[in-house]
Design a protein around this motif. Structure first.
Motif, PDB file in Angstrom:
ATOM      1  N   ALA A   1     -51.601   8.348  12.751  1.00  0.00           N
ATOM      2  CA  ALA A   1     -52.809   7.842  12.077  1.00  0.00           C
ATOM      3  C   ALA A   1     -54.058   8.263  12.833  1.00  0.00           C
ATOM      4  O   ALA A   1     -55.043   8.739  12.245  1.00  0.00           O
ATOM      5  CB  ALA A   1     -52.747   6.322  11.951  1.00  0.00           C
TER       6      ALA A   1
ATOM      7  N   THR B   1     -53.928   3.091   0.666  1.00  0.00           N
ATOM      8  CA  THR B   1     -54.894   3.989   1.305  1.00  0.00           C
ATOM      9  C   THR B   1     -55.664   4.882   0.338  1.00  0.00           C
ATOM     10  O   THR B   1     -56.839   5.179   0.579  1.00  0.00           O
ATOM     11  CB  THR B   1     -54.191   4.894   2.330  1.00  0.00           C
ATOM     12  OG1 THR B   1     -53.174   5.666   1.661  1.00  0.00           O
ATOM     13  CG2 THR B   1     -53.563   4.073   3.446  1.00  0.00           C
ATOM     14  N   THR B   2     -55.025   5.303  -0.742  1.00  0.00           N
ATOM     15  CA  THR B   2     -55.668   6.281  -1.639  1.00  0.00           C
ATOM     16  C   THR B   2     -57.021   5.824  -2.181  1.00  0.00           C
ATOM     17  O   THR B   2     -57.990   6.594  -2.146  1.00  0.00           O
ATOM     18  CB  THR B   2     -54.724   6.642  -2.803  1.00  0.00           C
ATOM     19  OG1 THR B   2     -53.523   7.215  -2.275  1.00  0.00           O
ATOM     20  CG2 THR B   2     -55.384   7.646  -3.738  1.00  0.00           C
TER      21      THR B   2
ATOM     22  N   TRP C   1     -59.607   5.767   1.134  1.00  0.00           N
ATOM     23  CA  TRP C   1     -60.014   6.996   1.811  1.00  0.00           C
ATOM     24  C   TRP C   1     -60.975   7.783   0.927  1.00  0.00           C
ATOM     25  O   TRP C   1     -60.652   8.104  -0.212  1.00  0.00           O
ATOM     26  CB  TRP C   1     -58.796   7.847   2.139  1.00  0.00           C
ATOM     27  CG  TRP C   1     -58.155   7.498   3.445  1.00  0.00           C
ATOM     28  CD1 TRP C   1     -58.749   6.953   4.534  1.00  0.00           C
ATOM     29  CD2 TRP C   1     -56.778   7.677   3.796  1.00  0.00           C
ATOM     30  NE1 TRP C   1     -57.845   6.772   5.550  1.00  0.00           N
ATOM     31  CE2 TRP C   1     -56.631   7.208   5.121  1.00  0.00           C
ATOM     32  CE3 TRP C   1     -55.677   8.178   3.114  1.00  0.00           C
ATOM     33  CZ2 TRP C   1     -55.402   7.241   5.781  1.00  0.00           C
ATOM     34  CZ3 TRP C   1     -54.458   8.213   3.760  1.00  0.00           C
ATOM     35  CH2 TRP C   1     -54.321   7.751   5.094  1.00  0.00           C
TER      36      TRP C   1
ATOM     37  N   ILE D   1     -58.055   2.564   8.169  1.00  0.00           N
ATOM     38  CA  ILE D   1     -57.398   2.470   6.870  1.00  0.00           C
ATOM     39  C   ILE D   1     -55.951   2.934   6.985  1.00  0.00           C
ATOM     40  O   ILE D   1     -55.028   2.304   6.454  1.00  0.00           O
ATOM     41  CB  ILE D   1     -58.157   3.307   5.818  1.00  0.00           C
ATOM     42  CG1 ILE D   1     -59.533   2.710   5.554  1.00  0.00           C
ATOM     43  CG2 ILE D   1     -57.355   3.396   4.515  1.00  0.00           C
ATOM     44  CD1 ILE D   1     -60.443   3.582   4.715  1.00  0.00           C
ATOM     45  N   GLY D   2     -55.757   4.043   7.702  1.00  0.00           N
ATOM     46  CA  GLY D   2     -54.402   4.552   7.888  1.00  0.00           C
ATOM     47  C   GLY D   2     -53.519   3.577   8.649  1.00  0.00           C
ATOM     48  O   GLY D   2     -52.340   3.400   8.326  1.00  0.00           O
TER      49      GLY D   2
ATOM     50  N   GLY E   1     -52.638   0.665   6.357  1.00  0.00           N
ATOM     51  CA  GLY E   1     -51.620   1.143   5.426  1.00  0.00           C
ATOM     52  C   GLY E   1     -50.278   1.291   6.111  1.00  0.00           C
ATOM     53  O   GLY E   1     -49.232   0.976   5.539  1.00  0.00           O
TER      54      GLY E   1
END
Length: 202
Positions: A29, A157-158, A161, A173-174, A177
């Motif tokens: 990440a 995440t989609t 991001w 965010i990663g 997730g």
């Protein structure tokens, strides 16, 4: 196995494996937020697998005392690195692959996807099969678990991001997730482990 004892097995695995996978996933990440270098990301994936394997061993050694922790950690690390390599190759060559006929692209994508989902389960099965009857069921259980975990990760995440975000936000965010992915994977594999071993005494 009573419901209470089955829950104990699941809880022990869930806590350790969620923590291990989350800690391990922080490597790719953070690296992914700082660089797009494929080899570096694969190495980060290997590190992720090693941490995950070590966390799993903390639980498994209690019920499978003869399990070789080093072998388990090594195969998990290598399998994770392989999965990352396949994904990164697909991303890197996504444009030329998209020009292939569907008759070629669909089977190729299916093989690559199965390779990613089955890699860790097959690697761990090579170790587990010496100690547990019916260990090949672990391959399918981990495939389902990782598939579910990746779906949860992508769904989370989609939408968050966005292009041009600071590296710290991308990494955060990663990481979040990754925590959701880890918990999903741990929950499913924990249930599979309790069923496979049939041993509540952890």
């Amino acid at each position: 196995m009573s419901t209470k004892l089955t829950t104990s097995v699941w809880t022990t695995w869930f806590i350790w494996v969620t923590a291990g996978e989350f800690a391990g996933f922080l490597a790719p990440a953070v690296v992914g937020a700082l660089t797009s270098s494929g080899p570096v990301l694969v190495l980060a994936g290997v590190a992720e697998g090693a941490v995950l394997g070590a966390a799993q061993c903390l639980v498994l050694r209690r019920i499978v005392p003869r399990l070789n922790a080093r072998d388990w950690i090594v195969v998990t690390a290598l399998a994770a690195g392989f999965a990352w390599a396949v994904v990164l190759l697909a991303v890197h060559y996504g444009e030329p692959l998209g020009t292939l006929p569907l008759a070629v692209l669909v089977p190729l994508s299916a093989v690559a996807g199965m390779g990613v989902l089955l890699s860790i389960g097959i690697g761990q099965w090579l170790v587990l099969r010496h100690h547990v009857d019916g260990a090949f069921r672990w391959v399918w259980a981990t495939a389902v678990a990782w598939c579910a975990g990746l779906i949860v990760f992508t769904a989370f995440t989609t939408p968050l991001w966005q292009p041009g975000q600071p590296a710290a936000r991308i990494a955060l965010i990663g990481a979040l997730g990754g925590l959701l992915m880890a918990a999903t994977m741990a929950a499913i594999t924990g249930a599979a482990l309790a069923r496979l071993l049939g041993r509540p005494d952890m």
